[in-house]
Design a protein around this motif. Sequence first.
Motif, PDB file in Angstrom:
ATOM      1  N   GLU A  85       0.816  -1.221   0.000  1.00 33.98           N
ATOM      2  CA  GLU A  85       0.000   0.000   0.000  1.00 33.98           C
ATOM      3  C   GLU A  85       0.847   1.268   0.000  1.00 33.98           C
ATOM      4  O   GLU A  85       0.384   2.328  -0.373  1.00 33.98           O
ATOM      5  CB  GLU A  85      -0.901   0.022   1.239  1.00 33.98           C
ATOM      6  CG  GLU A  85      -1.941  -1.075   1.260  1.00 33.98           C
ATOM      7  CD  GLU A  85      -1.448  -2.329   1.976  1.00 33.98           C
ATOM      8  OE1 GLU A  85      -2.285  -3.171   2.311  1.00 33.98           O
ATOM      9  OE2 GLU A  85      -0.235  -2.477   2.192  1.00 33.98           O
TER      10      GLU A  85
ATOM     11  N   ASN B 260      -1.232  14.628   4.572  1.00 36.07           N
ATOM     12  CA  ASN B 260      -1.873  13.511   3.900  1.00 36.07           C
ATOM     13  C   ASN B 260      -1.164  12.205   4.223  1.00 36.07           C
ATOM     14  O   ASN B 260      -1.808  11.166   4.388  1.00 36.07           O
ATOM     15  CB  ASN B 260      -1.909  13.739   2.385  1.00 36.07           C
ATOM     16  CG  ASN B 260      -2.773  12.721   1.683  1.00 36.07           C
ATOM     17  OD1 ASN B 260      -3.831  12.333   2.167  1.00 36.07           O
ATOM     18  ND2 ASN B 260      -2.302  12.258   0.543  1.00 36.07           N
TER      19      ASN B 260
ATOM     20  N   TYR C 139      -2.428  11.050   7.543  1.00 31.81           N
ATOM     21  CA  TYR C 139      -3.784  10.526   7.410  1.00 31.81           C
ATOM     22  C   TYR C 139      -3.774   9.116   6.812  1.00 31.81           C
ATOM     23  O   TYR C 139      -4.416   8.201   7.327  1.00 31.81           O
ATOM     24  CB  TYR C 139      -4.641  11.467   6.550  1.00 31.81           C
ATOM     25  CG  TYR C 139      -6.001  10.890   6.241  1.00 31.81           C
ATOM     26  CD1 TYR C 139      -7.012  10.913   7.206  1.00 31.81           C
ATOM     27  CD2 TYR C 139      -6.260  10.296   5.015  1.00 31.81           C
ATOM     28  CE1 TYR C 139      -8.256  10.356   6.937  1.00 31.81           C
ATOM     29  CE2 TYR C 139      -7.499   9.740   4.743  1.00 31.81           C
ATOM     30  CZ  TYR C 139      -8.490   9.775   5.711  1.00 31.81           C
ATOM     31  OH  TYR C 139      -9.711   9.213   5.450  1.00 31.81           O
ATOM     32  N   GLN C 140      -3.039   8.937   5.735  1.00 28.76           N
ATOM     33  CA  GLN C 140      -2.974   7.631   5.085  1.00 28.76           C
ATOM     34  C   GLN C 140      -2.351   6.587   6.006  1.00 28.76           C
ATOM     35  O   GLN C 140      -2.795   5.437   6.032  1.00 28.76           O
ATOM     36  CB  GLN C 140      -2.195   7.732   3.780  1.00 28.76           C
ATOM     37  CG  GLN C 140      -2.932   8.491   2.710  1.00 28.76           C
ATOM     38  CD  GLN C 140      -2.161   8.553   1.415  1.00 28.76           C
ATOM     39  OE1 GLN C 140      -1.195   7.825   1.201  1.00 28.76           O
ATOM     40  NE2 GLN C 140      -2.580   9.442   0.534  1.00 28.76           N
ATOM     41  N   THR C 141      -1.351   6.978   6.754  1.00 28.85           N
ATOM     42  CA  THR C 141      -0.708   6.046   7.689  1.00 28.85           C
ATOM     43  C   THR C 141      -1.689   5.617   8.766  1.00 28.85           C
ATOM     44  O   THR C 141      -1.736   4.439   9.146  1.00 28.85           O
ATOM     45  CB  THR C 141       0.542   6.687   8.315  1.00 28.85           C
ATOM     46  OG1 THR C 141       1.448   7.061   7.267  1.00 28.85           O
ATOM     47  CG2 THR C 141       1.228   5.723   9.267  1.00 28.85           C
ATOM     48  N   GLN C 142      -2.492   6.537   9.272  1.00 29.21           N
ATOM     49  CA  GLN C 142      -3.487   6.185  10.285  1.00 29.21           C
ATOM     50  C   GLN C 142      -4.499   5.184   9.731  1.00 29.21           C
ATOM     51  O   GLN C 142      -4.904   4.244  10.436  1.00 29.21           O
ATOM     52  CB  GLN C 142      -4.193   7.434  10.794  1.00 29.21           C
ATOM     53  CG  GLN C 142      -3.305   8.322  11.634  1.00 29.21           C
ATOM     54  CD  GLN C 142      -3.965   9.635  11.995  1.00 29.21           C
ATOM     55  OE1 GLN C 142      -5.111   9.892  11.651  1.00 29.21           O
ATOM     56  NE2 GLN C 142      -3.235  10.474  12.694  1.00 29.21           N
ATOM     57  N   GLN C 143      -4.889   5.352   8.488  1.00 28.98           N
ATOM     58  CA  GLN C 143      -5.827   4.416   7.881  1.00 28.98           C
ATOM     59  C   GLN C 143      -5.197   3.026   7.738  1.00 28.98           C
ATOM     60  O   GLN C 143      -5.827   2.004   8.021  1.00 28.98           O
ATOM     61  CB  GLN C 143      -6.300   4.938   6.517  1.00 28.98           C
ATOM     62  CG  GLN C 143      -7.002   6.282   6.569  1.00 28.98           C
ATOM     63  CD  GLN C 143      -8.078   6.352   7.637  1.00 28.98           C
ATOM     64  OE1 GLN C 143      -8.999   5.546   7.668  1.00 28.98           O
ATOM     65  NE2 GLN C 143      -7.960   7.311   8.542  1.00 28.98           N
ATOM     66  N   LEU C 144      -3.942   2.993   7.315  1.00 25.67           N
ATOM     67  CA  LEU C 144      -3.233   1.720   7.202  1.00 25.67           C
ATOM     68  C   LEU C 144      -3.048   1.067   8.570  1.00 25.67           C
ATOM     69  O   LEU C 144      -3.169  -0.149   8.702  1.00 25.67           O
ATOM     70  CB  LEU C 144      -1.868   1.924   6.549  1.00 25.67           C
ATOM     71  CG  LEU C 144      -1.873   2.122   5.048  1.00 25.67           C
ATOM     72  CD1 LEU C 144      -0.497   2.553   4.564  1.00 25.67           C
ATOM     73  CD2 LEU C 144      -2.305   0.846   4.353  1.00 25.67           C
TER      74      LEU C 144
ATOM     75  N   LYS D 214      -4.952   1.244  11.152  1.00 25.85           N
ATOM     76  CA  LYS D 214      -6.219   0.631  11.569  1.00 25.85           C
ATOM     77  C   LYS D 214      -6.419  -0.726  10.886  1.00 25.85           C
ATOM     78  O   LYS D 214      -6.925  -1.664  11.490  1.00 25.85           O
ATOM     79  CB  LYS D 214      -7.391   1.557  11.233  1.00 25.85           C
ATOM     80  CG  LYS D 214      -7.423   2.811  12.079  1.00 25.85           C
ATOM     81  CD  LYS D 214      -8.523   3.757  11.600  1.00 25.85           C
ATOM     82  CE  LYS D 214      -8.458   5.088  12.318  1.00 25.85           C
ATOM     83  NZ  LYS D 214      -9.417   6.061  11.773  1.00 25.85           N
ATOM     84  N   ALA D 215      -6.001  -0.821   9.655  1.00 24.68           N
ATOM     85  CA  ALA D 215      -6.174  -2.058   8.886  1.00 24.68           C
ATOM     86  C   ALA D 215      -5.101  -3.104   9.194  1.00 24.68           C
ATOM     87  O   ALA D 215      -5.294  -4.280   8.892  1.00 24.68           O
ATOM     88  CB  ALA D 215      -6.160  -1.745   7.393  1.00 24.68           C
TER      89      ALA D 215
END
Length: 111
Positions: free
Chosen positions: A3, A57, A60-65, A67-68
């Motif tokens: 990702e 950004n 933000y993207q790292t936080q989403q990753l 969580k997953a």
Amino acid sequence: MKELELKSGFPDHYLWAGPFGSSIERAENYPLDLAPYANHKKVLVSCGTQLAWAKDNLLYQTQQLAKAHPDCHFFVTLGFGGQDFQCEELMDNVSVVSYLPIRSTFLRWIM
């Protein structure tokens, strides 16, 4: 992590590690203790020192990753070399550091 990779289409045996140059900063001035994360896969996230507009950004993207992928601990380096080292826990599995000399950090992680 796929990702986060900028490149794609390499053969399966190829691992894209990004730039592997030297930093003028000394690793001992950036005392990131990896011991608390020994049981986690470690992911270094960086957009270098030049893309200031992309850092929000990136966080933000790292936080989403994160969580997953709760089995990983993400270290986001903001690329602010030459300043005192700072490390902030953004989430249980996300640390934001002011700067990490990439060569010394990468070598410590793979050994």
